[in-house]
Design an enzyme around this catalytic site. Structure first.
Site, PDB file in Angstrom:
ATOM      1  N   GLU A   1       0.843  -1.201   0.000  1.00 19.66           N
ATOM      2  CA  GLU A   1       0.000   0.000   0.000  1.00 19.66           C
ATOM      3  C   GLU A   1       0.874   1.245   0.000  1.00 19.66           C
ATOM      4  OE1 GLU A   1      -3.379  -0.320   2.588  1.00 19.66           O
ATOM      5  OE2 GLU A   1      -3.325   1.829   3.070  1.00 19.66           O
TER       6      GLU A   1
ATOM      7  N   ASP B   1       0.174   5.375   0.600  1.00 19.07           N
ATOM      8  CA  ASP B   1      -0.912   6.213   1.113  1.00 19.07           C
ATOM      9  C   ASP B   1      -0.643   7.711   1.072  1.00 19.07           C
ATOM     10  OD1 ASP B   1      -2.301   3.947   1.847  1.00 19.07           O
ATOM     11  OD2 ASP B   1      -1.665   4.004   3.930  1.00 19.07           O
TER      12      ASP B   1
ATOM     13  N   GLU C   1      -3.085  10.434   2.960  1.00 26.46           N
ATOM     14  CA  GLU C   1      -4.281  10.636   3.774  1.00 26.46           C
ATOM     15  C   GLU C   1      -4.267  12.060   4.315  1.00 26.46           C
ATOM     16  OE1 GLU C   1      -4.480   7.670   6.813  1.00 26.46           O
ATOM     17  OE2 GLU C   1      -5.035   6.072   5.423  1.00 26.46           O
TER      18      GLU C   1
END
Length: 322
Positions: A136, A138, A140
């Site tokens: 993953e 990310d 955010e």
């Protein structure tokens, strides 16, 4: 008995008409063939453009390249596919995901975040594979009360292991306009950019026994959801639901990426056409790395590599070489 040449003038007068009819028929036939060939060629080009594994995805393609994965009417594709809006209310957030999976790529998304008091909300934009040992990458965005800066939270998972967070205070108001957030992922490194400026680098350090995401294809995901238990000041500031619905906008998605094929168990990066792509080999040069370090010194507010309380035995091995 009529004269021998009495029908000759009639025959001669008919010849030009006959020639004209034949010429017209041939002309119409050729035009029809040309039109048919043009239509067939156009159809083939469209099929190639939409199905080829090395397709370069252009702007305004939310209808073609994404599906709303949850939240029902809270996610809306607008402006003929040029704009996508996610919203969050007390009952549910919303999200979307790419139809295809990729193994390496350079992916851009312009995002305009929830304005005003966004405490408790989280807007995400990330790549992820599936399974217990997933990879993953990310972005955010952790909301905050009015007047306080958004926190940009970044993380990298490899083979199911994360806890590689770096956080930043953005140097602009991300709610006033759209800004470009870029993930560049290739066999050498993962780079995070904001408006074309590098903010983070995660190198491939497999030779140092650090797992690196390079074998699992990933989809693109985005979501807007409620995380008031931890998102803002570790959960001290809760979501003000009287301000709902909260809305974030996405536009100008573009990607130059290697589409994964489950049929061949490979991606377009294996082709000769992609091996010459600059983004597939790029890393930060000394000048760009110096620019990144200056930005980190000024705007980074958390670095897992320096968190001795959380990692009393020391952070990940990669911290020694980043």
């Amino acid at each position: 008995m009529p004269p021998r040449n009495s029908n000759q003038p009639r025959s001669k007068s008919f010849i030009p008409y006959l020639a004209f009819i034949i010429f017209s028929a041939i002309f119409v036939f050729k035009v029809d063939v040309i039109i048919s060939q043009t239509i067939s060629s156009a159809r083939r080009n469209v099929e190639i453009a939409t199905s080829a594994p090395n397709v370069v995805i252009g702007n305004g393609t939310f209808h073609r390249h994404f599906i709303v994965s949850w939240g029902e009417s809270r996610a809306r594709i607008l402006e003929d596919g040029e704009l996508l809006e996610l919203s969050l209310d007390k009952f549910s957030g919303s999200g979307f995901e790419s139809k295809k999976e990729f193994l390496f790529g350079k992916i851009d998304m312009q995002i305009k975040l929830v304005p005003g008091d966004s405490a408790g909300t989280v807007t995400t934009y990330y790549l992820s594979s599936e399974g217990d040992h997933h990879d993953e990458i990310d972005f955010e965005f952790l909301g905050n009360s009015s007047g306080n800066p958004y926190t940009l939270h970044t993380n990298v998972f490899s083979q199911g292991k994360g806890e590689r967070e770096q956080q930043f205070f953005l140097w602009f108001d991300p709610t006033e306009d759209f800004h470009t957030y870029t993930i560049l992922w290739n066999p050498r490194c993962i780079l995070f950019y904001v408006d074309g400026i590098p903010i983070r680098e995660f190198k491939n350090l497999e030779r140092r026994r650090v797992p690196f995401p390079k074998d699992q294809p990933m989809r693109i995901y985005s979501s807007l959801w409620d995380a008031e238990e931890w998102a803002t000041q570790h959960g001290l500031v809760k979501t003000n639901w009287t301000l709902a619905p909260f809305t974030a906008g996405y536009r100008n998605f573009s990607a130059e990426a290697c589409v994964w094929s489950y049929k061949t168990k490979s991606s377009a990066c294996n082709s000769n056409d992609f091996k010459s792509k600059r983004w597939l080999k790029t890393g930060l040069d000394s000048r760009s790395r110096a620019e990144m370090k200056r930005l980190q010194k000024k705007h980074m507010v958390y670095d897992y590599c320096k968190d001795k309380w959380r990692f009393p035995k020391g952070p990940g091995r990669e911290c020694k070489f980043q």
